[in-house]
Design a protein around this motif. Structure first.
Motif, PDB file in Angstrom:
ATOM      1  N   ILE A 194       0.845  -1.195   0.000  1.00  7.31           N
ATOM      2  CA  ILE A 194       0.000   0.000   0.000  1.00  7.31           C
ATOM      3  C   ILE A 194       0.884   1.250   0.000  1.00  7.31           C
ATOM      4  O   ILE A 194       0.624   2.211  -0.735  1.00  7.31           O
ATOM      5  CB  ILE A 194      -0.950   0.007   1.217  1.00  7.31           C
ATOM      6  N   MET A 195       1.943   1.221   0.802  1.00  3.99           N
ATOM      7  CA  MET A 195       2.858   2.356   0.853  1.00  3.99           C
ATOM      8  C   MET A 195       3.558   2.549  -0.491  1.00  3.99           C
ATOM      9  O   MET A 195       3.754   3.680  -0.943  1.00  3.99           O
ATOM     10  CB  MET A 195       3.885   2.159   1.969  1.00  3.99           C
ATOM     11  N   ILE A 196       3.922   1.452  -1.143  1.00  8.12           N
ATOM     12  CA  ILE A 196       4.520   1.552  -2.477  1.00  8.12           C
ATOM     13  C   ILE A 196       3.500   2.143  -3.458  1.00  8.12           C
ATOM     14  O   ILE A 196       3.824   3.008  -4.275  1.00  8.12           O
ATOM     15  CB  ILE A 196       4.974   0.168  -2.977  1.00  8.12           C
ATOM     16  N   GLY A 197       2.253   1.674  -3.362  1.00  6.74           N
ATOM     17  CA  GLY A 197       1.211   2.126  -4.267  1.00  6.74           C
ATOM     18  C   GLY A 197       0.879   3.597  -4.151  1.00  6.74           C
ATOM     19  O   GLY A 197       0.277   4.175  -5.070  1.00  6.74           O
ATOM     20  N   ARG A 198       1.276   4.243  -3.065  1.00  2.00           N
ATOM     21  CA  ARG A 198       1.007   5.661  -2.868  1.00  2.00           C
ATOM     22  C   ARG A 198       2.063   6.547  -3.542  1.00  2.00           C
ATOM     23  O   ARG A 198       1.953   7.770  -3.521  1.00  2.00           O
ATOM     24  CB  ARG A 198       0.950   5.977  -1.369  1.00  2.00           C
ATOM     25  N   GLU A 199       3.065   5.910  -4.132  1.00  2.00           N
ATOM     26  CA  GLU A 199       4.140   6.659  -4.779  1.00  2.00           C
ATOM     27  C   GLU A 199       3.720   7.145  -6.167  1.00  2.00           C
ATOM     28  O   GLU A 199       2.617   6.868  -6.628  1.00  2.00           O
ATOM     29  CB  GLU A 199       5.389   5.794  -4.872  1.00  2.00           C
ATOM     30  N   ASP A 200       4.628   7.858  -6.838  1.00  2.00           N
ATOM     31  CA  ASP A 200       4.361   8.345  -8.186  1.00  2.00           C
ATOM     32  C   ASP A 200       4.331   7.175  -9.170  1.00  2.00           C
ATOM     33  O   ASP A 200       4.806   6.082  -8.867  1.00  2.00           O
ATOM     34  CB  ASP A 200       5.430   9.353  -8.613  1.00  2.00           C
ATOM     35  N   ARG A 201       3.799   7.407 -10.351  1.00  2.00           N
ATOM     36  CA  ARG A 201       3.626   6.346 -11.348  1.00  2.00           C
ATOM     37  C   ARG A 201       4.932   5.640 -11.687  1.00  2.00           C
ATOM     38  O   ARG A 201       4.979   4.413 -11.728  1.00  2.00           O
ATOM     39  CB  ARG A 201       3.031   6.913 -12.636  1.00  2.00           C
ATOM     40  N   ASP A 202       5.988   6.406 -11.955  1.00  2.00           N
ATOM     41  CA  ASP A 202       7.254   5.792 -12.359  1.00  2.00           C
ATOM     42  C   ASP A 202       7.763   4.820 -11.300  1.00  2.00           C
ATOM     43  O   ASP A 202       8.206   3.712 -11.612  1.00  2.00           O
ATOM     44  CB  ASP A 202       8.321   6.864 -12.613  1.00  2.00           C
ATOM     45  N   THR A 203       7.690   5.230 -10.041  1.00  2.00           N
ATOM     46  CA  THR A 203       8.175   4.384  -8.948  1.00  2.00           C
ATOM     47  C   THR A 203       7.314   3.139  -8.800  1.00  2.00           C
ATOM     48  O   THR A 203       7.827   2.018  -8.690  1.00  2.00           O
ATOM     49  CB  THR A 203       8.193   5.167  -7.624  1.00  2.00           C
ATOM     50  N   VAL A 204       6.011   3.329  -8.802  1.00  2.00           N
ATOM     51  CA  VAL A 204       5.098   2.188  -8.655  1.00  2.00           C
ATOM     52  C   VAL A 204       5.294   1.186  -9.783  1.00  2.00           C
ATOM     53  O   VAL A 204       5.438  -0.024  -9.554  1.00  2.00           O
ATOM     54  CB  VAL A 204       3.625   2.660  -8.622  1.00  2.00           C
ATOM     55  N   PHE A 205       5.318   1.678 -11.012  1.00  2.99           N
ATOM     56  CA  PHE A 205       5.421   0.788 -12.167  1.00  2.99           C
ATOM     57  C   PHE A 205       6.759   0.050 -12.191  1.00  2.99           C
ATOM     58  O   PHE A 205       6.823  -1.131 -12.524  1.00  2.99           O
ATOM     59  CB  PHE A 205       5.233   1.578 -13.458  1.00  2.99           C
ATOM     60  N   ARG A 206       7.844   0.745 -11.816  1.00  2.00           N
ATOM     61  CA  ARG A 206       9.164   0.099 -11.828  1.00  2.00           C
ATOM     62  C   ARG A 206       9.262  -0.973 -10.750  1.00  2.00           C
ATOM     63  O   ARG A 206       9.735  -2.086 -11.002  1.00  2.00           O
ATOM     64  CB  ARG A 206      10.260   1.146 -11.619  1.00  2.00           C
ATOM     65  N   ILE A 207       8.797  -0.663  -9.556  1.00  2.00           N
ATOM     66  CA  ILE A 207       8.890  -1.628  -8.458  1.00  2.00           C
ATOM     67  C   ILE A 207       7.973  -2.821  -8.690  1.00  2.00           C
ATOM     68  O   ILE A 207       8.361  -3.977  -8.464  1.00  2.00           O
ATOM     69  CB  ILE A 207       8.559  -0.953  -7.113  1.00  2.00           C
ATOM     70  N   MET A 208       6.768  -2.553  -9.184  1.00  2.00           N
ATOM     71  CA  MET A 208       5.831  -3.657  -9.357  1.00  2.00           C
ATOM     72  C   MET A 208       6.205  -4.558 -10.531  1.00  2.00           C
ATOM     73  O   MET A 208       5.912  -5.756 -10.513  1.00  2.00           O
ATOM     74  CB  MET A 208       4.404  -3.124  -9.513  1.00  2.00           C
ATOM     75  N   THR A 209       6.859  -4.014 -11.556  1.00  2.00           N
ATOM     76  CA  THR A 209       7.355  -4.901 -12.612  1.00  2.00           C
ATOM     77  C   THR A 209       8.569  -5.679 -12.105  1.00  2.00           C
ATOM     78  O   THR A 209       8.778  -6.826 -12.495  1.00  2.00           O
ATOM     79  CB  THR A 209       7.721  -4.135 -13.900  1.00  2.00           C
ATOM     80  N   ALA A 210       9.364  -5.073 -11.220  1.00  2.00           N
ATOM     81  CA  ALA A 210      10.481  -5.798 -10.596  1.00  2.00           C
ATOM     82  C   ALA A 210       9.951  -6.981  -9.792  1.00  2.00           C
ATOM     83  O   ALA A 210      10.531  -8.077  -9.801  1.00  2.00           O
ATOM     84  CB  ALA A 210      11.282  -4.858  -9.697  1.00  2.00           C
ATOM     85  N   GLU A 211       8.832  -6.752  -9.108  1.00  2.00           N
ATOM     86  CA  GLU A 211       8.224  -7.831  -8.327  1.00  2.00           C
ATOM     87  C   GLU A 211       7.749  -8.954  -9.236  1.00  2.00           C
ATOM     88  O   GLU A 211       7.913 -10.140  -8.923  1.00  2.00           O
ATOM     89  CB  GLU A 211       7.057  -7.255  -7.518  1.00  2.00           C
ATOM     90  N   LEU A 212       7.174  -8.594 -10.386  1.00  2.00           N
ATOM     91  CA  LEU A 212       6.717  -9.610 -11.342  1.00  2.00           C
ATOM     92  C   LEU A 212       7.904 -10.382 -11.931  1.00  2.00           C
ATOM     93  O   LEU A 212       7.819 -11.600 -12.126  1.00  2.00           O
ATOM     94  CB  LEU A 212       5.919  -8.955 -12.469  1.00  2.00           C
ATOM     95  N   ILE A 213       8.996  -9.696 -12.191  1.00  2.00           N
ATOM     96  CA  ILE A 213      10.191 -10.362 -12.711  1.00  2.00           C
ATOM     97  C   ILE A 213      10.713 -11.361 -11.693  1.00  2.00           C
ATOM     98  O   ILE A 213      11.045 -12.513 -12.027  1.00  2.00           O
ATOM     99  CB  ILE A 213      11.280  -9.331 -13.067  1.00  2.00           C
ATOM    100  N   ALA A 214      10.799 -10.928 -10.438  1.00  2.00           N
ATOM    101  CA  ALA A 214      11.261 -11.824  -9.370  1.00  2.00           C
ATOM    102  C   ALA A 214      10.350 -13.041  -9.248  1.00  2.00           C
ATOM    103  O   ALA A 214      10.817 -14.182  -9.102  1.00  2.00           O
ATOM    104  CB  ALA A 214      11.317 -11.065  -8.045  1.00  2.00           C
ATOM    105  N   LYS A 215       9.057 -12.811  -9.326  1.00  2.80           N
ATOM    106  CA  LYS A 215       8.090 -13.909  -9.220  1.00  2.80           C
ATOM    107  C   LYS A 215       8.166 -14.838 -10.432  1.00  2.80           C
ATOM    108  O   LYS A 215       7.984 -16.057 -10.295  1.00  2.80           O
ATOM    109  CB  LYS A 215       6.686 -13.323  -9.083  1.00  2.80           C
TER     110      LYS A 215
END
Length: 237
Positions: free
Chosen positions: A78-99
């Motif tokens: 939730i805290m990550i999701g409150r960030e700006d678009r670039d940050t959210v999109f980069r971190i969440m795609t990193a999470e998908l890559i790891a998964k």
């Protein structure tokens, strides 16, 4: 047709642009861990235990930490999701890559807890026994490497170093980082102290997070979500 206001916040908690990345990660997590099992259960499983695994004591009380990981992850994302678009999109795609790396390992090198370390039932431990039996019943000791428990805990900690809107105070940010680091270490310990994972599973969980973050930054994979948002906006015009 009315244009989507992606910056609009849901219940004043999350901007709308965070919903798709967070939902995608949640669904992919469910698919990776549970939906692959009917297939991976048919494959030969490997034992990657080391001597250290047999020296780690079994302490059922640590199941509380193991389960508390779930609300901590929810808070972290939730805290990550409150960030700006670039940050959210980069971190969440990193999470998908790891998964996705986990998914590859689950098929290419499925692992299982060795029989002499496997726990399937606890009796006589009251609430802890009740909680443990629920977990053991729902979470079979296979698809262990890399540990998704450790992956998620390390990801939300590492993400704090990219987030700029966590708190207004520098002290609050550092305190939050310390909290998530300590929480991650406790979750790591819980996975082996309740015999749900092996030591190398912890290392694997950390490594895939670091790989995901590096790949996401180098390849700018967050552009995938930016492109998706543009397509959705165009469709609404």
């Amino acid at each position: 047709m009315q244009r989507i206001d992606w910056d609009k916040k849901i219940l004043n908690v999350l901007p709308l642009y965070s919903v798709i990345p967070l939902a995608a990660s949640l669904l992919f997590n469910f698919f990776t861990y549970f939906c692959t099992r009917p297939l991976t259960n048919l494959l030969p499983h490997y034992d990657i235990s080391i001597g250290l695994d047999y020296k780690i004591p079994f302490i059922p009380a640590w199941m509380i930490i193991y389960v508390l990981a779930f609300p901590i992850w929810a808070l972290g994302y939730i805290m990550i999701g409150r960030e700006d678009r670039d940050t959210v999109f980069r971190i969440m795609t990193a999470e998908l890559i790891a998964k996705f790396i986990c998914l590859i390992f689950f098929f290419a090198m499925p692992t299982a807890m060795p029989a002499d370390l496997t726990v399937t039932h606890i009796s006589g431990h009251g609430f802890i026994g009740f909680l443990s039996n629920i977990v053991y019943g729902a979470d079979q000791p296979n698809n262990l490497f890399p540990s998704i428990h450790c992956l998620e805990s390390w990801m939300i900690f590492r993400a704090t170093f990219s987030c700029k809107r966590l708190f207004k105070s520098k002290t609050a940010v550092v305190s939050y980082q310390i909290f998530l680091f300590v929480a991650a270490i406790l979750v790591f310990a819980s996975t082996v102290l309740v015999n749900q994972h092996l030591f190398l599973d912890i290392i694997g969980g950390i490594v895939v997070v670091e790989i995901g973050l590096i790949v996401s930054k180098k390849l700018r994979t967050g552009r995938i979500y930016h492109a998706l948002m543009r397509k959705l906006e165009k469709h609404e015009e």
